[in-house]
Design a protein around this motif. Sequence first.
Motif, PDB file in Angstrom:
ATOM      1  N   ASN A   1       0.820  -1.213   0.000  1.00 56.51           N
ATOM      2  CA  ASN A   1       0.000   0.000   0.000  1.00 56.51           C
ATOM      3  C   ASN A   1       0.854   1.264   0.000  1.00 56.51           C
ATOM      4  OD1 ASN A   1      -2.322  -1.528   0.042  1.00 56.51           O
ATOM      5  ND2 ASN A   1      -2.711  -1.274   2.222  1.00 56.51           N
ATOM      6  N   VAL A   2       1.929   1.256   0.794  1.00 58.42           N
ATOM      7  CA  VAL A   2       2.799   2.423   0.852  1.00 58.42           C
ATOM      8  C   VAL A   2       3.456   2.671  -0.504  1.00 58.42           C
ATOM      9  CG1 VAL A   2       4.915   3.358   1.901  1.00 58.42           C
ATOM     10  CG2 VAL A   2       3.197   2.254   3.334  1.00 58.42           C
ATOM     11  N   ARG A   3       3.823   1.623  -1.180  1.00 58.32           N
ATOM     12  CA  ARG A   3       4.396   1.778  -2.517  1.00 58.32           C
ATOM     13  C   ARG A   3       3.400   2.446  -3.465  1.00 58.32           C
ATOM     14  NH1 ARG A   3       7.040  -4.249  -3.222  1.00 58.32           N
ATOM     15  NH2 ARG A   3       9.203  -3.737  -2.674  1.00 58.32           N
ATOM     16  N   GLU A   4       2.143   2.099  -3.328  1.00 58.45           N
ATOM     17  CA  GLU A   4       1.120   2.625  -4.235  1.00 58.45           C
ATOM     18  C   GLU A   4       0.763   4.074  -3.941  1.00 58.45           C
ATOM     19  OE1 GLU A   4      -1.266  -1.584  -5.102  1.00 58.45           O
ATOM     20  OE2 GLU A   4      -2.289   0.086  -4.139  1.00 58.45           O
ATOM     21  N   THR A   5       0.699   4.442  -2.661  1.00 57.70           N
ATOM     22  CA  THR A   5       0.159   5.755  -2.294  1.00 57.70           C
ATOM     23  C   THR A   5       1.189   6.729  -1.753  1.00 57.70           C
ATOM     24  OG1 THR A   5      -0.369   5.073  -0.021  1.00 57.70           O
ATOM     25  CG2 THR A   5      -2.032   4.649  -1.720  1.00 57.70           C
ATOM     26  N   GLY A   6       2.313   6.222  -1.225  1.00 50.78           N
ATOM     27  CA  GLY A   6       3.341   7.097  -0.698  1.00 50.78           C
ATOM     28  C   GLY A   6       3.042   7.687   0.662  1.00 50.78           C
ATOM     29  N   VAL A   7       2.065   7.138   1.390  1.00 51.58           N
ATOM     30  CA  VAL A   7       1.735   7.660   2.715  1.00 51.58           C
ATOM     31  C   VAL A   7       1.426   6.510   3.673  1.00 51.58           C
ATOM     32  CG1 VAL A   7       0.846   9.853   1.826  1.00 51.58           C
ATOM     33  CG2 VAL A   7      -0.723   7.950   2.213  1.00 51.58           C
ATOM     34  N   PHE A   8       1.563   6.798   4.966  1.00 51.68           N
ATOM     35  CA  PHE A   8       1.164   5.846   6.003  1.00 51.68           C
ATOM     36  C   PHE A   8       0.995   6.595   7.306  1.00 51.68           C
ATOM     37  CE2 PHE A   8       5.794   5.845   5.852  1.00 51.68           C
ATOM     38  CZ  PHE A   8       6.192   5.912   7.174  1.00 51.68           C
ATOM     39  N   ALA A   9       0.245   6.001   8.229  1.00 48.13           N
ATOM     40  CA  ALA A   9       0.053   6.590   9.552  1.00 48.13           C
ATOM     41  C   ALA A   9       0.533   5.597  10.603  1.00 48.13           C
ATOM     42  CB  ALA A   9      -1.412   6.937   9.794  1.00 48.13           C
ATOM     43  N   VAL A  10       1.201   6.115  11.628  1.00 52.02           N
ATOM     44  CA  VAL A  10       1.707   5.287  12.722  1.00 52.02           C
ATOM     45  C   VAL A  10       0.899   5.586  13.972  1.00 52.02           C
ATOM     46  CG1 VAL A  10       3.692   4.632  14.112  1.00 52.02           C
ATOM     47  CG2 VAL A  10       4.025   5.365  11.739  1.00 52.02           C
ATOM     48  N   ASN A  11       0.158   4.602  14.454  1.00 53.90           N
ATOM     49  CA  ASN A  11      -0.665   4.747  15.653  1.00 53.90           C
ATOM     50  C   ASN A  11       0.071   4.153  16.850  1.00 53.90           C
ATOM     51  OD1 ASN A  11      -3.412   5.507  14.254  1.00 53.90           O
ATOM     52  ND2 ASN A  11      -2.602   3.767  13.121  1.00 53.90           N
ATOM     53  N   VAL A  12       0.091   4.880  17.958  1.00 55.88           N
ATOM     54  CA  VAL A  12       0.733   4.400  19.180  1.00 55.88           C
ATOM     55  C   VAL A  12      -0.196   3.404  19.872  1.00 55.88           C
ATOM     56  CG1 VAL A  12       1.487   5.100  21.497  1.00 55.88           C
ATOM     57  CG2 VAL A  12       2.144   6.447  19.491  1.00 55.88           C
ATOM     58  N   VAL A  13       0.370   2.309  20.353  1.00 61.10           N
ATOM     59  CA  VAL A  13      -0.420   1.254  21.001  1.00 61.10           C
ATOM     60  C   VAL A  13      -0.395   1.448  22.513  1.00 61.10           C
ATOM     61  CG1 VAL A  13      -0.709  -1.222  21.329  1.00 61.10           C
ATOM     62  CG2 VAL A  13       0.158  -0.345  19.152  1.00 61.10           C
ATOM     63  N   GLU A  14      -1.569   1.518  23.121  1.00 63.95           N
ATOM     64  CA  GLU A  14      -1.667   1.554  24.580  1.00 63.95           C
ATOM     65  C   GLU A  14      -2.135   0.187  25.077  1.00 63.95           C
ATOM     66  OE1 GLU A  14      -4.677   4.055  26.240  1.00 63.95           O
ATOM     67  OE2 GLU A  14      -6.051   3.729  24.577  1.00 63.95           O
ATOM     68  N   VAL A  15      -1.945  -0.054  26.373  1.00 62.14           N
ATOM     69  CA  VAL A  15      -2.258  -1.366  26.918  1.00 62.14           C
ATOM     70  C   VAL A  15      -3.734  -1.717  26.735  1.00 62.14           C
ATOM     71  CG1 VAL A  15      -2.717  -0.592  29.290  1.00 62.14           C
ATOM     72  CG2 VAL A  15      -1.839  -2.899  28.880  1.00 62.14           C
ATOM     73  N   ALA A  16      -4.620  -0.718  26.753  1.00 62.35           N
ATOM     74  CA  ALA A  16      -6.044  -0.982  26.580  1.00 62.35           C
ATOM     75  C   ALA A  16      -6.374  -1.496  25.180  1.00 62.35           C
ATOM     76  CB  ALA A  16      -6.855   0.288  26.872  1.00 62.35           C
ATOM     77  N   MET A  17      -5.453  -1.307  24.226  1.00 59.17           N
ATOM     78  CA  MET A  17      -5.691  -1.733  22.845  1.00 59.17           C
ATOM     79  C   MET A  17      -4.810  -2.909  22.439  1.00 59.17           C
ATOM     80  SD  MET A  17      -5.983   1.896  20.822  1.00 59.17           S
ATOM     81  CE  MET A  17      -7.443   2.952  20.975  1.00 59.17           C
ATOM     82  N   CYS A  18      -4.098  -3.531  23.381  1.00 56.86           N
ATOM     83  CA  CYS A  18      -3.118  -4.541  23.002  1.00 56.86           C
ATOM     84  C   CYS A  18      -3.762  -5.774  22.374  1.00 56.86           C
ATOM     85  CB  CYS A  18      -2.223  -4.917  24.176  1.00 56.86           C
ATOM     86  SG  CYS A  18      -3.044  -5.732  25.540  1.00 56.86           S
ATOM     87  N   GLN A  19      -4.950  -6.162  22.842  1.00 52.60           N
ATOM     88  CA  GLN A  19      -5.606  -7.325  22.243  1.00 52.60           C
ATOM     89  C   GLN A  19      -6.043  -7.035  20.815  1.00 52.60           C
ATOM     90  OE1 GLN A  19      -5.673 -10.321  23.523  1.00 52.60           O
ATOM     91  NE2 GLN A  19      -4.725  -9.687  25.438  1.00 52.60           N
ATOM     92  N   ALA A  20      -6.545  -5.834  20.585  1.00 53.68           N
ATOM     93  CA  ALA A  20      -6.927  -5.437  19.230  1.00 53.68           C
ATOM     94  C   ALA A  20      -5.698  -5.384  18.339  1.00 53.68           C
ATOM     95  CB  ALA A  20      -7.635  -4.085  19.254  1.00 53.68           C
ATOM     96  N   MET A  21      -4.602  -4.837  18.847  1.00 54.69           N
ATOM     97  CA  MET A  21      -3.362  -4.785  18.078  1.00 54.69           C
ATOM     98  C   MET A  21      -2.916  -6.182  17.683  1.00 54.69           C
ATOM     99  SD  MET A  21       0.117  -5.501  18.585  1.00 54.69           S
ATOM    100  CE  MET A  21       0.307  -5.415  20.358  1.00 54.69           C
ATOM    101  N   ASN A  22      -2.955  -7.102  18.635  1.00 58.89           N
ATOM    102  CA  ASN A  22      -2.517  -8.462  18.362  1.00 58.89           C
ATOM    103  C   ASN A  22      -3.394  -9.118  17.293  1.00 58.89           C
ATOM    104  OD1 ASN A  22      -0.773 -10.736  18.944  1.00 58.89           O
ATOM    105  ND2 ASN A  22      -2.534 -11.680  19.946  1.00 58.89           N
ATOM    106  N   LEU A  23      -4.687  -8.852  17.338  1.00 57.76           N
ATOM    107  CA  LEU A  23      -5.600  -9.433  16.352  1.00 57.76           C
ATOM    108  C   LEU A  23      -5.274  -8.944  14.945  1.00 57.76           C
ATOM    109  CD1 LEU A  23      -8.054 -11.244  15.902  1.00 57.76           C
ATOM    110  CD2 LEU A  23      -9.518  -9.268  16.359  1.00 57.76           C
ATOM    111  N   THR A  24      -4.866  -7.690  14.827  1.00 56.96           N
ATOM    112  CA  THR A  24      -4.566  -7.154  13.497  1.00 56.96           C
ATOM    113  C   THR A  24      -3.247  -7.680  12.936  1.00 56.96           C
ATOM    114  OG1 THR A  24      -3.432  -5.166  14.356  1.00 56.96           O
ATOM    115  CG2 THR A  24      -5.826  -5.021  14.018  1.00 56.96           C
TER     116      THR A  24
END
Length: 204
Positions: free
Chosen positions: A75-98
């Motif tokens: 995707n980055v090759r195609e569009t030239g952009v990306f976003a970096v989201n910081v992971v907090e402990v409350a979101m760690c299970q969601a992060m792992n699923l992705t």
Amino acid sequence: MFYRPQDDHGLPLNPFSAIVTPRPIGWLSTRGRDGTGNLAPYSFFNAVAHTPPQVMFATTGKKHDRDGTKDTLANVRETGVFAVNVVEVAMCQAMNLTSGPWDKDVNEAELAGLELTECSEIDCFRVARAPATLECRLTQIVELPGPSNFVSFGEVVGIHLRDDCITGGRFDITRFQPVARMGYRDFARITETFSMPRPGEQAE
């Protein structure tokens, strides 16, 4: 113990990923040219320059439905952009699923039940409740030795900070407990910090 990486280390699991720790997690959101979104965590990630602010992330390996790489880099090759989201402990299970090996058409954010919102400076989405998000424009992709190893660099052109994470005029990581990658399947959450002024500096 000493071993050469090209030889067998003789341990049940590769120790390399457990040596360089803790590692920050870049939870990267990207969108392909066709509008298909992707959200995936990368622990080979870090800040690399201050002015202008720049970050890097490394991809290793490939997927069967991508041309020698993974969804994020494609995707980055195609569009030239990306976003970096910081992971907090409350979101760690969601992060792992992705992090799963989902097909490119699978919406990982929807799978993880995450609320998304659009970025401000780039054509991409971000995790709405992330403590912070860095909107980035790609500057270069460097191919590394080995199969399907690439490092992507981006300039940060927009920064989102969640209001409740700002205290006393500072972005306060103790308000949300960032998650770091350790070795193997191990992670850590930061609950305590301490300050050390550099020689010649005054403590803040």
